[in-house]
Design a protein around this motif. Structure first.
Motif, short mmCIF file in Angstrom:
data_model
loop_
_atom_site.label_atom_id
_atom_site.label_comp_id
_atom_site.label_asym_id
_atom_site.label_seq_id
_atom_site.Cartn_x
_atom_site.Cartn_y
_atom_site.Cartn_z
N ARG B 78 0.85 -0.97 -0.14
CA ARG B 78 -0.10 0.01 -0.04
C ARG B 78 1.02 1.11 -0.06
O ARG B 78 1.93 1.12 0.68
N GLN B 80 -0.17 5.25 0.88
CA GLN B 80 -0.87 6.31 1.14
C GLN B 80 -0.35 7.78 1.34
O GLN B 80 0.00 7.99 2.22
N GLU B 145 -6.41 -1.04 -5.52
CA GLU B 145 -6.96 0.20 -5.04
C GLU B 145 -6.77 1.41 -6.16
O GLU B 145 -7.64 1.88 -6.61
N ARG B 146 -5.67 1.18 -6.91
CA ARG B 146 -5.33 2.21 -7.61
C ARG B 146 -6.20 1.98 -9.05
O ARG B 146 -6.61 2.88 -9.79
N LEU B 148 -9.21 0.44 -8.91
CA LEU B 148 -10.60 0.63 -8.54
C LEU B 148 -10.91 2.09 -8.69
O LEU B 148 -12.04 2.69 -9.09
N GLU B 149 -9.95 2.94 -8.14
CA GLU B 149 -9.98 4.18 -8.43
C GLU B 149 -10.30 5.06 -9.87
O GLU B 149 -10.88 6.03 -10.06
N ARG B 150 -9.85 3.91 -10.76
CA ARG B 150 -9.87 4.53 -12.12
C ARG B 150 -11.18 3.87 -12.66
O ARG B 150 -11.38 3.79 -13.89
N GLY B 151 -11.79 3.12 -11.79
CA GLY B 151 -13.28 2.81 -12.45
C GLY B 151 -13.30 1.42 -13.20
O GLY B 151 -13.89 0.80 -13.58
N PRO B 173 -8.71 -5.23 -0.64
CA PRO B 173 -9.29 -3.68 -0.94
C PRO B 173 -11.03 -3.90 -1.08
O PRO B 173 -11.10 -4.92 -1.84
#
Lengths: 322, 298
Positions: B78, B80, B145-146, B148-151, B173
């Motif tokens: 991770r 952050q 995570e990265r 998912l952040e981008r859809g 995540p």
């Protein structure tokens, strides 16, 4: 009465016009060809860069595993992975020519004619400030032959000396009966300086597998703080044997380590394995040595040298060791 | 190996950008013991956290002493940036990792990073399948995570030999479309190897990201190469591979990896895991030679 202290001069003269801005270099095999990690480490603080071992033709290097960690040290069996002298002389030297720091090309051959051919290729190339003859690479066949026999070492150096006016440093192997004898032989044959020492032959065993960690015969070159006392003894011995500049190498990781080699008689030093775990090691050591010189009012780093004649009891130990 | 033309590490398949790496004094903020010898350790290292990308790694100088001498490379699990924290998922298997396992909050280490080339993140959302084995799960919380952040639609297929070596589901995540867990002995999730039960999950995948033992990665590469995919062809495969590493930034030449003949010029070529990798397109590796490499015994 006012005493005027002459200004401190950190420079080191290795002969034939090669003057290092300070005595701290980086050792062959620990700094690539200088530019690989330039973005991370920088180069301008260095006194000199000693390149990765360069051969006549490109080499892929040995099969992995190539490294193994040991107590306060590491074994390597890289096998001289390099792009060959043609690429080095053409592409890399052009970049070095723009640098304020001299680069000495570490040269490794399979026989005398190959050493001669490689050095001829480098002679007169802008950006190449000197050569360091690697007559002691433990990881290729025959490499050690030149280092172990003083006569062969001298013949190799004389042959190279005959074809170049470049400053010629000869890197000595510690895996010999008498390093002083080899040092004298290469000095007499025309070396401008010697560097000592290359790695010690070593092994690491994997007990659970009942075999060595490294492939092949399982032997690699041991470097790192583990060899520092051995290297100091070798440097002191070489210092007594020759009058030409001595470049100390072996487990230098801190300012104090570097200064100890200067005490032992080295004119300059190379930081090696420490570059791997601490990329800023060479910078810290340069700054540390300069600060030490100021604090202790040195005029030259050679002021640190151990003056053996001040210790009348000292003489060669009778122990049959190097 | 015999001398070969083109045995250069320059200008092949791209190199990591060392100008982004920093050597930061880091403070341990938490250590979470997991099952078996697994643990997750967190460090406060704001500059590294700000720069770290999925698939990249850090070199941790566990103790600034001579033993152990070398830093230890770990993928970021991770990162952050707002908290200034990076995390690593580690198995205590050697001298360095065992010492890290004994860390307490407040203990310090130096963290050099980010190093290496990470995973390529997609320009447009699609479907990603993450495939991991054992400690190969390490980079996927951050990658997941990265993505998912981008859809992105994200499926994670994760396996291990046994339950005590399996990445804990509760750390995965939130928001993944699917998490499929395998153990070879059936102690948790489905029984069997990841590669044996993977094909259904690959349906409709635009890209596959994989990390784990070389054997697993090679089997995955073969599986994808041999499988019939519908129109659009086989999904792009990126693998994160491991090699015994000395420096992590391209000077010790310890972490040699075999690249496919022609990948970077004439003849077979040697890359460095730390500069050309650890993440590479599957098609760039010489899998046959990679599998011939003996296991590192210590």
């Amino acid at each position: 009465m006012i005493t005027i202290t002459p200004p401190f001069d950190p420079r080191v003269d290795l002969g034939r016009g090669l003057v290092l801005a300070n005595p701290i270099g980086v050792a062959s095999g620990t700094f690539g060809f200088g530019f690989e990690a330039e973005a991370l480490v920088g180069i301008t603080h260095l006194g000199a860069i000693f390149s990765k071992g360069t051969t006549a033709v490109a080499r892929e290097g040995n099969h992995p595993p190539r490294i193994a960690e040991t107590a306060a040290g590491m074994l390597n069996s890289i096998g001289l992975q390099n792009p060959g002298v043609e690429v080095v002389a053409r592409d890399y030297a052009a970049r070095w020519a723009q640098w304020p720091v001299p680069v000495l090309v570490n040269v490794a051959g399979a026989d005398i004619s190959e050493y001669v051919a490689i050095v001829q290729h480098l002679d007169g190339v802008s950006g190449v400030s000197g050569v360091e003859l690697n007559i002691s690479c433990p990881n290729i066949a025959h490499g050690l032959d030149f280092a172990t026999e003083p006569g062969a070492a001298a013949r190799c150096v004389a042959a190279v000396r005959a074809v170049t006016t470049l400053p010629l440093v000869v890197k000595l192997s510690p895996n010999v009966t008498d390093i002083a004898e080899v040092a004298r032989a290469v000095a007499d044959a025309g070396a401008d300086a010697v560097s000592a020492v290359n790695t010690y032959l070593g092994m690491k065993m994997a007990l659970h597998a009942r075999r060595p960690v490294l492939p092949g015969l399982g032997v690699g070159g041991l470097s790192g703080p583990a060899i520092k006392p051995l290297a100091l003894a070798a440097v002191a011995k070489v210092r007594r044997a020759v009058g030409i500049p001595v470049i100390g190498i072996g487990g230098i990781a801190t300012t104090a380590d570097a200064l100890e080699f200067l005490v032992a008689g080295a004119d300059a030093v190379q930081v090696g394995t420490a570059n791997f775990n601490n990329p800023q090691a060479s910078r810290e050591i340069v700054e540390g040595c300069l600060a030490y010189a100021e604090q202790h009012h040195l005029q030259r780093f050679t002021d640190l040298r151990w003056q053996e004649q001040d210790h009348p009891g000292s003489r060669e130990p009778s122990l049959d060791v190097d | 190996m015999t001398p070969l033309a083109g045995a250069s590490t320059q200008g092949l398949v791209g190199e990591s950008d060392l100008s982004r790496a920093v050597d930061e004094a880091a403070e341990c903020t938490a250590l979470q013991p997991l099952q078996g010898n697994l643990f997750e350790i967190r460090f406060r290292a704001p500059e590294v956290a700000r720069r770290a990308q999925p698939g990249q790694f850090a070199q941790i100088w566990v103790e600034q002493s001579h033993i152990p001498l070398l830093r230890r490379p770990f993928s970021f699990s991770r990162a952050q940036p707002r908290e200034g924290v990076v995390s690593f998922y580690i198995g205590a298997v050697g001298e360095g990792s065992r010492r890290l396992r004994r860390f307490s909050p407040g203990d310090s280490a130096r963290i050099l990073g980010p190093l290496g080339r990470g995973f390529t993140l997609p320009d447009r959302p699609g479907r990603s399948v993450l495939v991991s084995g054992g400690l190969g799960a390490a980079p996927f919380p951050l990658l997941g995570e990265r993505l998912l952040e981008r859809g992105e639609q994200v499926v994670w297929v994760n396996g291990a030999r046994t339950q005590s070596e399996l990445y804990p589901g509760e750390l995965v995540p939130n928001g993944m479309a699917e998490l499929v867990q395998f153990t070879e002995d059936g102690s948790q999730g489905r029984r069997g190897r990841v590669t044996a039960g993977l094909l259904p999950s690959l349906k409709g995948a635009d890209r596959i990201y994989a990390c784990g033992p070389n054997q697993m990665l090679a089997a995955l590469f073969a599986l994808i190469s041999e499988s019939a995919f519908e129109e659009g062809g086989a999904p792009q495969l990126e693998v994160s591979i491991e090699a015994p590493m000395g420096c992590g930034f391209g000077t010790c030449l310890g972490c040699a990896i075999p690249l496919r003949p022609g990948a970077g010029g004439e003849g077979p070529v040697v890359g460095l895991c730390c500069r050309q990798g650890p993440v590479l397109r599957g098609s760039l590796l010489d899998w046959e030679r990679l599998l011939q490499q003996p296991e590192h015994l210590g």
